[in-house]
Design a protein around this motif. Sequence first.
Motif, short mmCIF file in Angstrom:
data_model
loop_
_atom_site.label_atom_id
_atom_site.label_comp_id
_atom_site.label_asym_id
_atom_site.label_seq_id
_atom_site.Cartn_x
_atom_site.Cartn_y
_atom_site.Cartn_z
N GLY A 85 0.74 -1.15 0.04
CA GLY A 85 -0.08 -0.07 0.16
C GLY A 85 0.91 1.28 -0.05
O GLY A 85 0.51 2.35 -0.92
N MET A 86 2.02 1.47 0.63
CA MET A 86 2.55 2.48 0.83
C MET A 86 3.40 2.69 -0.47
O MET A 86 3.37 3.86 -0.89
N LEU A 87 4.08 1.78 -1.00
CA LEU A 87 4.69 1.71 -2.14
C LEU A 87 3.89 2.03 -3.29
O LEU A 87 4.23 2.87 -4.38
N PHE A 88 2.67 1.74 -3.32
CA PHE A 88 1.83 2.01 -4.52
C PHE A 88 1.58 3.35 -4.39
O PHE A 88 1.27 4.07 -5.59
N PHE B 128 5.01 5.39 -5.60
CA PHE B 128 5.61 5.21 -6.81
C PHE B 128 4.48 4.86 -8.01
O PHE B 128 4.84 5.19 -9.12
N GLY B 129 3.33 4.55 -7.47
CA GLY B 129 2.29 4.12 -8.46
C GLY B 129 1.16 5.20 -8.75
O GLY B 129 0.97 5.43 -9.79
N MET B 130 0.76 6.04 -7.56
CA MET B 130 0.05 6.92 -7.75
C MET B 130 0.65 8.64 -7.93
O MET B 130 0.08 9.42 -8.57
N VAL B 131 1.52 8.57 -6.87
CA VAL B 131 2.26 9.94 -7.13
C VAL B 131 3.27 10.12 -7.99
O VAL B 131 3.35 10.80 -9.09
N LEU B 132 4.46 9.36 -8.07
CA LEU B 132 5.44 9.40 -9.10
C LEU B 132 5.05 8.70 -10.45
O LEU B 132 5.47 9.13 -11.62
N ILE C 289 0.83 -5.59 -8.72
CA ILE C 289 1.28 -6.90 -8.78
C ILE C 289 2.50 -6.87 -9.54
O ILE C 289 3.39 -7.67 -9.32
N PHE C 290 2.77 -5.75 -10.46
CA PHE C 290 4.12 -5.52 -11.20
C PHE C 290 5.28 -5.48 -10.10
O PHE C 290 6.25 -5.92 -10.10
N MET C 291 4.86 -4.46 -9.01
CA MET C 291 5.81 -4.14 -7.94
C MET C 291 6.02 -5.17 -7.19
O MET C 291 7.14 -5.58 -6.56
N ILE D 145 12.47 -3.29 -9.25
CA ILE D 145 11.46 -3.72 -8.32
C ILE D 145 10.33 -2.62 -8.67
O ILE D 145 9.03 -2.92 -8.71
N LEU D 146 10.63 -1.34 -8.49
CA LEU D 146 9.66 -0.24 -8.31
C LEU D 146 9.15 0.33 -9.79
O LEU D 146 8.52 1.07 -9.95
N TYR D 147 10.46 -0.30 -10.79
CA TYR D 147 10.18 0.49 -12.15
C TYR D 147 10.39 -0.58 -13.23
O TYR D 147 11.01 -1.81 -12.81
N SER D 148 10.12 -0.53 -14.31
CA SER D 148 10.37 -1.33 -15.44
C SER D 148 11.79 -1.04 -15.84
O SER D 148 12.40 -0.21 -16.05
N PRO D 149 12.62 -2.24 -16.21
CA PRO D 149 13.90 -2.24 -16.57
C PRO D 149 14.43 -1.56 -17.91
O PRO D 149 15.12 -1.44 -18.39
#
Length: 286
Positions: free
Chosen positions: A72-75, A78-82, A93-95, A215-219
């Motif tokens: 939840g925190m990482l989403f 990195f998913g909603m803000v960034l 799921i990707f993360m 982890i948090l981004y696509s290669p």
Amino acid sequence: MTSYAAPLTTISPVTQERVIEPGHAWQDLGLRAAWRHRELLRVLVWRNISVRYRQMALGMLWIVLEPLALIGMLFVIFGMVLRLSSEGYPYPIFMFAGLVPFTFFNKAVIGISDSLRENMGLISKIYFPRILLPLSAAARDMFDIIVWLALLVALAWYFGMTPNVRMLLLPAFLLLPLLTAAAVGLWLSVLIVRFRDVRHLLTIAIQLLMYGSPILYSPSVVPPKLMTLYQLNPLYWAIEAFRWALLGRPMAIAPEFFVSLGTVVVLLIGGLIVFARYERFAVDVQ
């Protein structure tokens, strides 16, 4: 009292006393003795698991609450803000597919590295194969990560990922982060006993490795000129394998995979030798 790895046990013909002497650590890595003491390994694993969640109001429920809170925190960040790219796949799921193998490595390398230092009171009193300590630490973390893995599959199903045969390979893909953690942790376990600040350096290195892994981004955001170096990270391949199994994301094996795997194997063998050679002196530096 000095402890000894892989001892040679002989019977004195005069006094009929049992004598424990140092074994040949460079030839005997203690694995045969560990197999003979496998019942003790089960006891150590259960002790490690029960101690971790002792005196917690929610007990083992934290095995589920911890990853859910982290997701939840990482989403949100990195998913909603960034709004980092997940190549069209559901970002949670990707993360999380990248977080599971990395978290297993993180927990296992810290547990293996601290295995001698945390059990100094035990190894100073009785003899048993010291290799059981890092093995039991890794097994404890395997218990946690299996729960994370089940949660990952459940969340993937919730987000519309159809169960497939590839998902059956997910436990096997944990082998690479486990071997990597053992390869690093065995070397550090003998260093941490003498130099406690190695533990702090390890924590910093793991944080850097987290951001240096996809982890948090696509290669795909990594510049092509850096990709060869980037793919030498063994965790890169574990993360890509998880996403291939869960999301069906294409994955191509490159020569860098075999280089990283070979490096892990060499470091692991060296770590076993160093651990067998120097764990006998662990108590002496206390």
